[in-house]
Write a protein that holds these residues in place. Structure first.
Motif, PDB file in Angstrom:
ATOM      1  N   ALA A   1     -17.882  48.039  42.545  1.00 17.09           N
ATOM      2  CA  ALA A   1     -17.552  49.399  43.151  1.00 17.09           C
ATOM      3  C   ALA A   1     -18.451  49.960  44.177  1.00 17.09           C
ATOM      4  O   ALA A   1     -19.616  49.266  44.402  1.00 17.09           O
ATOM      5  N   ASP A   2     -18.066  50.905  44.511  1.00 21.63           N
ATOM      6  CA  ASP A   2     -18.860  51.561  45.670  1.00 21.63           C
ATOM      7  C   ASP A   2     -20.101  52.401  45.233  1.00 21.63           C
ATOM      8  O   ASP A   2     -20.926  52.476  45.932  1.00 21.63           O
ATOM      9  N   ASP A   3     -20.063  52.703  43.854  1.00 22.41           N
ATOM     10  CA  ASP A   3     -21.220  53.504  43.187  1.00 22.41           C
ATOM     11  C   ASP A   3     -21.763  52.721  42.235  1.00 22.41           C
ATOM     12  O   ASP A   3     -20.989  52.137  41.364  1.00 22.41           O
ATOM     13  N   LEU A   4     -23.081  52.546  41.856  1.00 16.72           N
ATOM     14  CA  LEU A   4     -23.383  52.059  40.893  1.00 16.72           C
ATOM     15  C   LEU A   4     -22.913  52.518  39.511  1.00 16.72           C
ATOM     16  O   LEU A   4     -22.718  51.753  38.464  1.00 16.72           O
ATOM     17  N   ILE A   5     -22.665  53.753  39.247  1.00 16.25           N
ATOM     18  CA  ILE A   5     -22.398  54.611  37.949  1.00 16.25           C
ATOM     19  C   ILE A   5     -20.965  53.903  37.780  1.00 16.25           C
ATOM     20  O   ILE A   5     -20.541  53.684  36.618  1.00 16.25           O
ATOM     21  N   ASP A   6     -19.963  53.931  39.075  1.00 17.95           N
ATOM     22  CA  ASP A   6     -18.803  53.284  38.569  1.00 17.95           C
ATOM     23  C   ASP A   6     -18.706  51.746  38.104  1.00 17.95           C
ATOM     24  O   ASP A   6     -17.780  51.518  37.615  1.00 17.95           O
ATOM     25  N   VAL A   7     -19.732  51.091  38.363  1.00 20.77           N
ATOM     26  CA  VAL A   7     -19.547  49.584  37.802  1.00 20.77           C
ATOM     27  C   VAL A   7     -19.874  49.670  36.355  1.00 20.77           C
ATOM     28  O   VAL A   7     -19.193  49.098  35.681  1.00 20.77           O
ATOM     29  N   VAL A   8     -20.390  50.634  35.827  1.00 20.94           N
ATOM     30  CA  VAL A   8     -20.690  50.558  34.334  1.00 20.94           C
ATOM     31  C   VAL A   8     -19.741  51.514  33.707  1.00 20.94           C
ATOM     32  O   VAL A   8     -19.832  51.567  32.517  1.00 20.94           O
ATOM     33  N   LEU A   9     -18.956  52.440  34.475  1.00 16.96           N
ATOM     34  CA  LEU A   9     -18.367  53.329  33.622  1.00 16.96           C
ATOM     35  C   LEU A   9     -17.323  52.846  32.690  1.00 16.96           C
ATOM     36  O   LEU A   9     -17.160  53.295  31.860  1.00 16.96           O
ATOM     37  N   PRO A  10     -16.847  51.633  32.842  1.00 18.07           N
ATOM     38  CA  PRO A  10     -15.842  50.987  31.704  1.00 18.07           C
ATOM     39  C   PRO A  10     -16.389  51.056  30.369  1.00 18.07           C
ATOM     40  O   PRO A  10     -15.671  51.019  29.568  1.00 18.07           O
ATOM     41  N   PHE A  11     -17.782  50.871  30.305  1.00 19.56           N
ATOM     42  CA  PHE A  11     -18.529  50.885  28.962  1.00 19.56           C
ATOM     43  C   PHE A  11     -18.814  51.985  28.388  1.00 19.56           C
ATOM     44  O   PHE A  11     -19.155  51.991  27.456  1.00 19.56           O
ATOM     45  N   LEU A  12     -18.231  53.349  29.264  1.00 21.44           N
ATOM     46  CA  LEU A  12     -18.939  54.732  28.726  1.00 21.44           C
ATOM     47  C   LEU A  12     -17.299  55.276  28.390  1.00 21.44           C
ATOM     48  O   LEU A  12     -17.454  56.161  27.571  1.00 21.44           O
ATOM     49  N   LYS A  13     -16.359  54.911  28.925  1.00 22.33           N
ATOM     50  CA  LYS A  13     -15.130  55.630  28.482  1.00 22.33           C
ATOM     51  C   LYS A  13     -14.685  55.287  27.218  1.00 22.33           C
ATOM     52  O   LYS A  13     -14.982  54.323  26.443  1.00 22.33           O
ATOM     53  N   GLY A  14     -14.005  56.384  26.691  1.00 23.89           N
ATOM     54  CA  GLY A  14     -13.425  56.327  25.246  1.00 23.89           C
ATOM     55  C   GLY A  14     -14.322  56.744  24.286  1.00 23.89           C
ATOM     56  O   GLY A  14     -14.176  56.664  23.047  1.00 23.89           O
TER      57      GLY A  14
END
Length: 222
Positions: A50-63
């Motif tokens: 992803a373009d941003d570091l946060i976006d890379v780990v975002l799938p683990f935070l959703k839900g």
């Protein structure tokens, strides 16, 4: 107007990163490899980018937190290490009798094109009951477990007691974090209930379908 939106976006990211670094300390020699109760989460090379570091780990935070629960919590930590960034994500307050939460631990690296890639990730269950055995919360050793197909039902048949616009999911294990293996319609009866339980979760069988359900959604047949 566009510049203002960009400024707000950058400021929000800065605040988010600051919160991440303040969450909890992480040893610089910590590694996200399997062990210490962790098991590997498969990451296909070149796909978690992803373009941003946060976006890379975002799938683990959703839900999370789940809407049904009132005590969900989340902790995040990102710490620079040689060659990349060590990431810790702790999710708590799961709506599950056995699993209280999960601890994700991974490595994110910067790429030459200014993007970011998740290099590796592992997860450790935070057990509300039982022990973490091979990355799974278990109150009974696997060698002592009996599959429903090999035993006799514990009592009379049961009926599915859920609203007419709902279904009852059968899961691969005792809790909502286990994947769904089938479902039963409201009012389905002759469900075989077995005396193999963890908390409110028990093994059941109906026709050719077997799995774990929360017994509060079952009622005795009349």
């Amino acid at each position: 107007m566009l510049c203002a939106k960009q400024a707000i976006r950058q400021m929000t990211k800065g605040l988010a990163l600051a919160a991440l670094f303040m969450a909890f300390p992480l040893s610089s020699n910590a590694q996200p490899a399997s062990g210490e109760g962790f098991r590997e989460v498969r990451v296909a090379p070149g796909t978690a980018v992803a373009d941003d570091l946060i976006d890379v780990v975002l799938p683990f935070l959703k839900g999370h937190p789940e809407r049904d629960e009132g005590n969900g919590g989340m902790q995040l930590n990102i710490r620079k290490d040689s060659g990349g960034y060590l990431v810790n994500i702790i999710l708590t307050g799961y709506l599950d009798d056995v699993l209280h939460g999960e601890h994700f631990r991974g490595v994110v690296i910067p790429l030459p094109d200014d993007r970011w890639e998740l290099l590796s990730m592992s997860v450790k269950p935070l057990c509300a009951r039982g022990q973490n055995i091979d990355g799974v919360c278990q109150s009974t050793p696997a060698s002592e477990r009996t599959m429903a197909s090999d035993v006799t039902p514990a009592g009379p048949g049961m009926c599915v007691d859920v609203p007419l616009d709902d279904t009852l999911n059968l899961r691969a294990g005792p809790g909502t974090r286990h994947h769904v293996v089938g479902s039963l319609a409201p009012g389905t009866c002759s469900v075989e209930l077995f005396d193999i339980c963890e908390g409110n979760w028990c093994q059941v069988r109906w026709a050719q379908i077997s799995g774990w359900v929360n017994t509060r959604y079952l009622a005795p047949m009349n």
